[in-house]
Design an enzyme around this catalytic site. Structure first.
Site, PDB file in Angstrom:
ATOM      1  N   ARG A 108       7.366  -3.035  -3.376  1.00  0.00           N
ATOM      2  CA  ARG A 108       7.638  -3.395  -4.768  1.00  0.00           C
ATOM      3  C   ARG A 108       8.254  -2.198  -5.453  1.00  0.00           C
ATOM      4  O   ARG A 108       7.638  -1.124  -5.476  1.00  0.00           O
ATOM      5  CB  ARG A 108       6.333  -3.719  -5.509  1.00  0.00           C
ATOM      6  CG  ARG A 108       5.621  -4.920  -5.045  1.00  0.00           C
ATOM      7  CD  ARG A 108       4.656  -5.413  -6.073  1.00  0.00           C
ATOM      8  NE  ARG A 108       3.626  -4.448  -6.467  1.00  0.00           N
ATOM      9  CZ  ARG A 108       2.704  -4.693  -7.364  1.00  0.00           C
ATOM     10  NH1 ARG A 108       2.683  -5.857  -7.983  1.00  0.00           N
ATOM     11  NH2 ARG A 108       1.794  -3.803  -7.676  1.00  0.00           N
ATOM     12  N   THR A 112      10.483  -2.052 -11.583  1.00  0.00           N
ATOM     13  CA  THR A 112      10.899  -3.435 -11.860  1.00  0.00           C
ATOM     14  C   THR A 112       9.954  -4.458 -11.234  1.00  0.00           C
ATOM     15  O   THR A 112      10.002  -5.638 -11.592  1.00  0.00           O
ATOM     16  CB  THR A 112      12.296  -3.686 -11.282  1.00  0.00           C
ATOM     17  OG1 THR A 112      12.223  -3.531  -9.850  1.00  0.00           O
ATOM     18  CG2 THR A 112      13.307  -2.696 -11.843  1.00  0.00           C
ATOM     19  N   ASP A 204      -5.490  -0.988  -4.997  1.00  0.00           N
ATOM     20  CA  ASP A 204      -4.325  -1.051  -4.111  1.00  0.00           C
ATOM     21  C   ASP A 204      -4.813  -1.268  -2.678  1.00  0.00           C
ATOM     22  O   ASP A 204      -5.439  -0.379  -2.090  1.00  0.00           O
ATOM     23  CB  ASP A 204      -3.519   0.249  -4.228  1.00  0.00           C
ATOM     24  CG  ASP A 204      -2.202   0.149  -3.478  1.00  0.00           C
ATOM     25  OD1 ASP A 204      -1.144   0.188  -4.129  1.00  0.00           O
ATOM     26  OD2 ASP A 204      -2.234   0.005  -2.230  1.00  0.00           O
TER      27      ASP A 204
HETATM   28  N1  URA Z   1      -0.977  -4.920  -4.486  1.00  0.00           N
HETATM   29  C1  URA Z   1      -2.198  -4.375  -4.357  1.00  0.00           C
HETATM   30  O1  URA Z   1      -2.473  -3.666  -3.406  1.00  0.00           O
HETATM   31  N2  URA Z   1      -3.118  -4.585  -5.322  1.00  0.00           N
HETATM   32  C2  URA Z   1      -2.859  -5.360  -6.400  1.00  0.00           C
HETATM   33  O2  URA Z   1      -3.745  -5.545  -7.232  1.00  0.00           O
HETATM   34  C3  URA Z   1      -1.577  -5.921  -6.509  1.00  0.00           C
HETATM   35  C4  URA Z   1      -0.650  -5.704  -5.537  1.00  0.00           C
END
Ligand code: URA
Length: 213
Positions: A108, A112, A204
């Protein structure tokens, strides 16, 4: 409480829910988090493979001949969205060891939140296989939608998506882009924060799996 969207299966099994709670806890160590991800993945795999086609084959038991059920058709294909998807892969392979495995590298863009693909390697004959895409977090849905679009371009026709946690925003995004894709998740959380993280979530997933933060 809002009803579950039509193409979403929430795996409400008590063992899944208990393990997910342990994963959410801030103090859970990397070692525990990784083990729990593997265990939940096996249980999710049990649900996502529930409707695999079966056929009959003649076998001999020690006592008699019989016609017994076996899986039909080509081996299914698990596709991990790197890197966090790999945290679910091993648990799924524990249950379905003969599955073929593909990898899609997508990150990601932190500003953005748009999905950027950097790696793609999957089996050639996707059109003949049930494909199960795995990524622990269905957050904005951008990576998941991009992965499914790529797999469809490559011929995949039967695709399911499996995650630990889904945000309503990610589910809506997947439903809009790919209404044919059934989503399997252990829970649907409240919302995304301004950084695209699921709240309350578990943080995460990649960092917690690999100890990178
Ligand atoms: N990716 C992750 O690892 N955690 C999140 O909360 C959203 C995306």
């Amino acid at each position: 409480m809002a009803s579950t969207p039509a193409n979403v299966t929430v795996v409400a099994h008590p063992l899944v829910q208990h393990k997910l709670t342990l994963m959410r806890k801030r103090e859970t160590t990397v070692v525990e988090f990784r083990r729990l991800a593997r265990e939940i993945a096996l249980l999710l795999a049990y649900e996502v493979t529930r409707d695999l086609p079966v056929t009959s084959t003649p076998i001999d038991t020690p006592l008699a001949e019989m016609s017994a059920p076996v899986l039909a058709g080509k081996k299914l294909c698990l596709v991990s969205i790197l890197r966090a998807g790999n945290g679910l892969l091993d648990g799924m392979l524990d249950l379905v060891p003969s599955a073929r495995v593909g990898h899609i590298g997508i990150y990601r863009d932190p500003d953005t939140l748009v999905a950027v693909e950097y790696y793609y390697k999957v089996p050639e004959d996707l059109q003949e296989r049930q494909v199960i895409v795995v990524d622990p977090m269905l957050a904005t849905g951008n990576s998941a939608v991009a992965a499914v679009s790529k797999l469809k371009e490559d011929g995949a026709q039967q695709i399911k998506f499996t995650c630990l946690l889904a945000a309503p925003e990610g589910i809506a995004q997947m439903q809009a882009a790919h209404p044919d894709v059934q989503i399997f998740t252990a829970a649907i959380d409240q919302r995304l924060n301004d950084h695209g993280y699921i709240v309350p979530g578990l943080g995460d997933a990649g960092d917690r799996l690999y100890g990178t933060r």
